[in-house]
Structure formats: structure tokens, C-alpha cells
Design a protein around this motif. Structure first.
Motif, short mmCIF file in Angstrom:
data_model
loop_
_atom_site.label_atom_id
_atom_site.label_comp_id
_atom_site.label_asym_id
_atom_site.label_seq_id
_atom_site.Cartn_x
_atom_site.Cartn_y
_atom_site.Cartn_z
N PRO A 10 -7.65 6.03 -19.14
CA PRO A 10 -8.03 7.20 -18.72
C PRO A 10 -9.26 6.46 -17.78
O PRO A 10 -8.98 7.54 -16.57
CB PRO A 10 -8.62 8.03 -19.38
CG PRO A 10 -9.12 7.29 -20.76
CD PRO A 10 -7.84 6.56 -20.97
N LEU A 11 -9.00 5.06 -17.76
CA LEU A 11 -10.73 4.83 -17.17
C LEU A 11 -9.44 4.35 -15.85
O LEU A 11 -10.44 5.06 -14.53
CB LEU A 11 -11.41 3.95 -18.01
CG LEU A 11 -11.73 4.00 -18.92
CD1 LEU A 11 -11.92 2.75 -19.55
CD2 LEU A 11 -13.00 4.69 -19.26
N CYS A 12 -7.86 4.42 -15.90
CA CYS A 12 -8.25 3.92 -14.10
C CYS A 12 -7.20 4.92 -14.23
O CYS A 12 -6.26 5.31 -12.72
CB CYS A 12 -7.51 2.85 -14.64
SG CYS A 12 -6.11 2.47 -15.58
N ASP B 196 -3.78 5.40 -15.09
CA ASP B 196 -2.81 4.33 -15.56
C ASP B 196 -2.11 5.28 -16.98
O ASP B 196 -2.86 5.50 -18.32
CB ASP B 196 -2.74 3.20 -15.80
CG ASP B 196 -2.88 2.34 -14.78
OD1 ASP B 196 -2.85 2.85 -13.69
OD2 ASP B 196 -3.09 0.91 -14.69
N ARG C 232 -9.64 -6.25 -17.56
CA ARG C 232 -8.53 -5.92 -17.54
C ARG C 232 -7.56 -5.82 -18.95
O ARG C 232 -6.75 -6.33 -18.90
CB ARG C 232 -7.35 -7.18 -16.71
CG ARG C 232 -8.27 -7.20 -15.41
CD ARG C 232 -8.31 -5.81 -14.16
NE ARG C 232 -6.60 -5.69 -14.30
CZ ARG C 232 -5.69 -6.52 -12.99
NH1 ARG C 232 -6.16 -6.81 -12.46
NH2 ARG C 232 -4.80 -5.36 -13.24
N ASP D 190 -16.25 4.78 -15.43
CA ASP D 190 -15.82 4.37 -13.84
C ASP D 190 -15.98 5.51 -13.53
O ASP D 190 -16.06 6.07 -11.53
CB ASP D 190 -14.70 5.29 -14.56
CG ASP D 190 -13.80 4.00 -13.24
OD1 ASP D 190 -12.33 4.71 -13.17
OD2 ASP D 190 -13.30 3.04 -12.92
N ALA D 191 -17.86 5.45 -12.80
CA ALA D 191 -18.44 6.29 -11.63
C ALA D 191 -18.49 5.61 -10.78
O ALA D 191 -18.41 4.91 -10.71
CB ALA D 191 -19.67 6.98 -12.04
N HIS E 143 -17.41 15.29 -5.80
CA HIS E 143 -17.57 13.75 -7.52
C HIS E 143 -17.67 14.66 -8.42
O HIS E 143 -18.11 15.93 -7.81
CB HIS E 143 -18.95 13.13 -6.88
CG HIS E 143 -19.23 11.75 -7.88
ND1 HIS E 143 -19.49 12.16 -9.08
CD2 HIS E 143 -18.99 10.38 -7.38
CE1 HIS E 143 -19.89 10.88 -9.47
NE2 HIS E 143 -19.23 9.53 -8.77
N HIS F 186 -5.98 -2.18 -9.44
CA HIS F 186 -6.36 -3.06 -10.00
C HIS F 186 -5.89 -4.41 -9.55
O HIS F 186 -7.13 -5.46 -10.02
CB HIS F 186 -6.33 -2.47 -11.71
CG HIS F 186 -7.17 -1.71 -11.82
ND1 HIS F 186 -6.97 -0.99 -13.05
CD2 HIS F 186 -8.07 -0.77 -11.36
CE1 HIS F 186 -8.15 -0.73 -13.02
NE2 HIS F 186 -8.43 -0.01 -12.13
N ARG G 118 -14.73 -1.49 -4.78
CA ARG G 118 -13.89 -0.74 -6.12
C ARG G 118 -12.54 -0.41 -6.26
O ARG G 118 -11.50 -0.17 -5.11
CB ARG G 118 -14.40 0.18 -5.53
CG ARG G 118 -14.17 1.72 -7.18
CD ARG G 118 -15.34 0.99 -8.07
NE ARG G 118 -14.76 2.58 -8.81
CZ ARG G 118 -15.22 3.65 -9.26
NH1 ARG G 118 -16.52 3.96 -8.47
NH2 ARG G 118 -14.65 4.37 -9.81
N HIS H 66 -10.42 5.39 -10.11
CA HIS H 66 -9.90 7.25 -8.84
C HIS H 66 -11.07 7.59 -8.08
O HIS H 66 -11.51 8.26 -7.60
CB HIS H 66 -9.80 8.06 -10.00
CG HIS H 66 -10.41 8.20 -11.48
ND1 HIS H 66 -11.92 8.12 -11.07
CD2 HIS H 66 -10.07 8.13 -12.56
CE1 HIS H 66 -12.25 8.27 -11.98
NE2 HIS H 66 -11.28 8.03 -12.98
N CYS I 36 -14.06 8.69 -9.15
CA CYS I 36 -14.60 9.47 -10.15
C CYS I 36 -14.78 11.32 -9.25
O CYS I 36 -15.33 12.21 -8.93
CB CYS I 36 -16.16 9.87 -10.16
SG CYS I 36 -16.08 8.66 -11.83
#
Lengths: 160, 419
Positions: free
Chosen positions: A36-38, A40, A123, A159-160, B136, B358, B372, B375, B377
Motif C-alpha cells: 500500500p505504500l507504493c 504495487d 526498497r 508516504d505523505a 491531498h 521507484h 519523489r 502516489h 498522497c
């Protein structure tokens, strides 16, 4: 750590031409893994015949590290027993998080190309996601997440 | 708000002394992976110049005590400096009165304060809150929590493919149940500058108050809250050369006075008995407990620093950086810019065909370039524009044209690496 050294030829090759990529008909075991952080995600389907992984496939949306990890994982665990796969899952996680002594006996073989990920904390989860998802599939858990409570990598990385 | 148009002469960059400015930022001398740091993650957090660092040191070494209570020298000094900083922030956004400027921990805290202080008091069952697709998560989630608690409804202004709000649709969302509007001034993911003055006027004509999330605007352009006529304006210190843990909520005094407190505790009270507590007047009503005094004073120094350069000069220079980067990237095969509104701040979100963000981020880091990825935010924006994630370069006034070149060369290296 030089991040280019993580992106070794073998990893780039598996990213470009992933093995066992696609859907699997009549899978006996299946799971979807999310990071959920990226955002994927990938899904893993496999057929257990007795205790052996007879066939396995994966598909999804992910970075090169994750895709290559999934591709190499499928080639390595195919034909292995469930118990052997679980051993590899544990060893791979330990390697990625830097707790495995690579000089001691282990079963990872060429999967050690991912060892460098332990120096890139952001990573690590990319490399682990396929293994985490395989573990879930083998245990008949159909969805999992790198943020799931039972994940040894569970850690609040914002991940803000 | 004054908007800088793109007809500004391109030779402006030559009179903007970016090298003198860079010399004041110690961190910009850093080497990453044996390459000079190219810091292009300013929308996430900006770097701090020496005068602000020095101000924090001076406070900590010669002025610190708790505020609003002691009668001794240090407490009086710290209180005076803290309140002086409030007035600096008041001038920075041209607020009418200093009591309309509340210190918070940041934009998220400011929005939550308005949700609790205003929303929970004045928004009820069946009422509607208008937000936009560009928001946001910090200007979505608090309102969802409120909507769930009160049985209120959230209406969302859509965007076009360029990442601009559809203003006709916005206006069409209003009805007699509309009780609140929350909109960001500048999109953190795409850089779109929204026509908030026009949107505020439309809402006010229907008696609806408007909160502006200015986290990505205040560091990059002149903001005049009286000219905008917004009811609330929020921003964060760490995105504008200040410390983390400090931010601002501007609110019109008459609204702040009608609101209920957000956090209870010391400093926010006039008198306390177990039978009845009387709240302090604004802004203290909303500053419970010991605030981040050093950070507040540091933010005052940061806006002094920005004002000395001039927000119009900063906006003009950053626009040149944006135009230079955009021009080069729009000619690169396999590179697609996400967010192409004509009015933008210096933010470039993009995709590189066949390469995950990434991997781009990790490989650009190898070139010393900080961007960066992910997503940002803003999952609703990603969903609407059908991209799972992007890479984002966000510029500040201390970035250079040469750094844009390094960044562009880095993308070429990434592309070569993956072919």
C-alpha cells in the motif's frame, strides 16, 4: 551501497522477460499481495500436487526489483515441496532485512543477487512482496499486504 | 494573489542571484553517491538557510523558556519573540489581525482543527461538503471522518486530463445543503494553480465558507488572504524553509470566535473549575499546551528570509525553472508529463515508458538527484489520470538551470539502463 549494483544484469533480464508471467488455470492456491505504500500489487497462483509445487505463475503491477524477485522466485520454487518453499521464504526475508548470515549455510543460490537490497531500506519491501504473497498463497490466505500485522517487515513508513 | 504570467522575460534568471542564495543553504553542499546533491523534492519538504538555523540556535542558546506564564526575563523574552513571529506570519499572508493567525503543527493539524472546531459544530446530517479531486489526503480524510460521524455528504469537483478543476461542475455542485468548501490552492502532485479567488467568491455568494489548503502555494507565491477573502488558509513551515512541526491556520476572527476549541489544556483557558471552564480568546483558544516555540520563531525567520528575496521574484524565477524543465521533457521520447495545466507552480510529475517510478527514483538517486516517487498522497488524482504512481520533480528558488540539466540527463541514463 551502489544502487546500480543492485540492478544487476540478471535482475534487469528478469524484469524485461519475466518467467512464469501470467494467469494459471485451475490454481489450487492463490493470493494477491499489495504494497500500500507504493500501490504495487501482484498475484500468485500455484498448483500443489501432493506436497510439491507443480506449477506457479504471477502477474501484476510493480517495479523492476519486485518483478524480478517474483520471476526468479517462481523459477526456484517450481518443483519444490511446500516445506522447502517456506524455508526459502524465510531465508529470503532474512537476507533482505539483513539478518541472514550469507557466509553460513543457506539455500538461496543465485537469489543472493538481491542481497544488496538490505542497504536500501525503502526498497526492501519491493523485493519481499512476492515471497510474502507466496507464503500467503501456500497458507490459503487470499489477500495480504506488506503492511499486514504478521509481516516481519511491517513498519510504519509514511508516504505523505 | 498575484499570478506571474509566462510573458516574463527569460533573462530574469540572470539577474536572480541563485548562487548567492545557494551559498546560504549548508545542506546544498552535500555530496550524495559522490555527486553534488540535486534536491528536487521541495514539495515534500524544503531545506533551511543559515539565517533560519542561526535563529533557532539564538533562541535555544539565549531566549528559551515557556511562554505566557513566567514573569521572569526568559519567559517574557520567549513570549515576545513568539508573538513577534505571529505578526511576521500575519504580514506574510496579509491577515487583518494577528489573532487570526494560529500556530499549529502543520497543514494537517490546521485542517483537523477546522474540522473539529467548525465542522463538528456547524455541519450536520444531510449537509454537503465540497472537495476536489486534486485534494491531498489531508484535506479528504478529516472531512470523511466528519461526514461519517454526522451523516453529512462529500461532493467532489472533477478535473480534466490536464489536471485542472472543472469550474462549471464546481458551481453545479452547490445547493441549499452545501455547508463547506475545501480546496487546495496548488496541487502537490501536479502543480496546478487553482482559480481559488473565483471559487471563493462563488461560494460566498451562497453563504458557504471556504478553507484553502495553501501548503504548496505559500512557499512559492505571494498570498494575500484578505484579497482572496478565504475563510481559512492553512500551510506548513517545513515546506517554506522553516522547521518541521510548525504550521499556520489563518481564520477570519468572527469564525474563529464562533468555533469550539479543538484541543483542551493549558493556555487555551481563561479559568478552570471542575464545574465550568471558560475558554481563552483567540488565538490562544486554539493553542492548548506548550506550543513548538522554537519552531514558531524559526518560521518567523523563514518568512523574513523569503520576504527579503521577495515572493514575486521567487515565483518568477521558479516559473523559468519550470518552463525550462517542461520544454526539455516534452521533447523526450517515452517521457510523459502528468499535469499540464497552463497555470502551474514548479512541479513536474511524469512517467517514463516501461520504467516504474521507484526504479527511476532509486537510479536518479545514484546521480545525486532527489525526487519523489509514488502516489504523493493523492490516490484519487492517480485513479482519475489512470497512473498507478508517478515520479515528481519539485523545484525551489535555490535550484538552478544546471540542476535541471543534471535531472534531464539522469532520466536519459535511466532510459538507457532499462533498454
Amino acid at each position: 551501497m551502489n544502487s546500480k549494483s543492485l540492478y544487476q544484469e540478471v535482475i534487469l533480464d528478469h524484469n524485461k522477460k519475466p518467467r512464469n508471467y501470467g494467469a494459471l488455470d485451475h490454481a489450487s492456491h492463490y493470493a494477491v499481495g499489495h504494497n500500500p505504500l507504493c500501490g504495487d500489487h501482484l498475484d500468485i497462483a500455484l498448483n500443489l500436487e501432493g506436497e510439491h509445487i507443480a506449477s506457479i505463475a504471477f502477474q501484476g503491477e510493480s517495479c523492476a526489483i519486485c518483478k524480478a524477485s517474483a520471476s526468479m522466485m517462481t523459477t526456484v520454487v517450481k518443483g519444490k515441496t511446500r516445506a522447502d518453499a517456506e524455508t526459502l521464504i524465510k531465508e529470503f526475508r532474512d537476507m533482505a532485512t539483513g539478518t541472514l548470515n550469507l557466509d553460513a549455510e543457506h539455500h538461496l543460490g543465485r537469489l543472493t543477487v538481491f542481497a544488496g537490497v538490505r542497504d536500501l531500506p525503502t526498497r526492501v519491501k519491493c523485493a519481499i512482496l512476492p515471497w510474502h504473497t507466496l507464503h500467503a498463497a501456500l497458507n490459503s490466505v487470499t489477500t495480504t499486504s506488506t503492511e499486514a500485522e504478521d509481516d516481519p517487515m511491517h513498519a510504519a513508513i509514511g508516504d505523505a | 494573489m498575484k499570478i506571474i504570467d509566462s510573458t516574463l522575460k527569460p533573462q530574469f534568471a540572470s539577474i536572480f542571484d541563485v548562487e548567492a542564495i545557494r551559498a546560504e543553504f549548508p545542506i546544498l553542499k552535500l555530496q550524495v553517491e559522490n555527486k553534488p546533491l540535486v534536491y528536487l523534492d521541495n514539495a515534500a519538504s524544503s531545506q533551511m538557510p543559515q539565517p533560519v538555523i542561526d535563529r533557532l540556535v539564538r533562541y535555544q542558546t539565549s531566549q528559551h523558556a515557556n511562554i505566557n506564564r513566567g514573569v521572569h526575563y526568559l519567559s517574557e523574552t520567549a513570549t515576545a519573540e513568539y508573538e513577534d513571529s505571529r505578526r511576521k506570519l500575519q504580514r506574510f499572508i496579509n491577515a487583518g489581525e494577528d489573532r487570526e493567525v494560529i500556530f499549529t503543527s502543520g497543514t494537517t493539524d490546521s485542517i483537523n482543527l477546522v474540522m473539529h472546531g467548525y465542522g463538528r459544530k456547524f455541519i450536520g446530517v444531510g449537509d454537503e461538503i465540497i472537495l476536489t479531486t486534486l485534494e491531498h489526503h489531508s484535506n479528504i480524510v478529516p472531512w470523511q471522518m466528519l461526514a461519517e460521524e454526522k451523516g453529512a455528504k462529500i461532493r467532489v469537483v472533477p478535473i480534466n486530463d490536464a489536471g485542472e478543476l472543472l469550474i462549471d461542475e464546481y458551481e453545479g455542485l452547490f445547493n441549499e445543503r452545501t455547508k463547506f468548501v475545501g480546496v487546495l490552492h496548488v496541487s502537490n502532485a501536479l502543480g496546478t494553480i487553482n482559480p481559488i479567488k473565483q471559487m471563493i467568491a462563488f461560494a460566498h455568494a451562497r453563504g458557504v465558507p471556504v478553507l484553502i489548503d495553501g501548503a504548496q502555494a505559500a512557499p512559492h507565491m505571494r498570498v494575500d488572504v484578505q484579497d482572496l477573502d478565504c475563510d481559512f488558509y492553512t500551510f506548513s513551515g517545513h515546506k517554506m524553509c522553516g522547521p518541521t512541526g510548525i504550521g499556520i491556520l489563518y481564520g477570519k476572527a468572527e469564525l474563529l470566535e464562533r468555533m469550539q476549541p479543538f484541543k483542551g489544556g493549558g493556555d487555551m483557558i481563561m479559568s478552570v473549575t471542575f464545574e465550568k471552564t471558560t475558554y481563552n480568546s483567540i488565538p490562544h483558544k486554539f493553542e492548548a499546551g506548550t506550543p513548538p516555540i522554537a519552531a514558531a520563531i524559526g518560521l518567523g525567520a523563514a518568512v523574513d528570509y523569503l520576504s527579503a528575496i521577495g515572493m514575486d521574484a521567487i515565483a518568477a524565477y521558479e516559473l523559468e525553472l519550470l518552463n525550462y524543465a517542461t520544454e526539455q521533457m516534452s521533447h523526450m521520447p517515452g517521457v510523459r508529463i502528468i499535469g499540464t495545466a497552463p497555470m502551474k507552480t514548479a512541479v513536474v510529475s511524469f512517467e517514463v515508458k516501461g520504467v516504474h517510478p521507484h526504479d527511476i527514483g532509486t537510479l536518479l538517486n545514484q546521480e545525486g538527484v532527489a525526487v519523489r516517487t509514488g502516489h504523493h498522497c493523492v490516490q484519487p488524482v492517480m485513479l482519475r489520470l489512470k497512473v498507478p504512481a508517478t515520479t515528481r520533480a519539485s523545484f525551489a528558488f535555490y535550484n538552478t538551470m544546471a540542476e535541471v540539466d543534471t535531472f534531464i540527463a539522469g532520466i536519459r541514463t535511466v532510459q538507457k539502463f532499462f533498454t
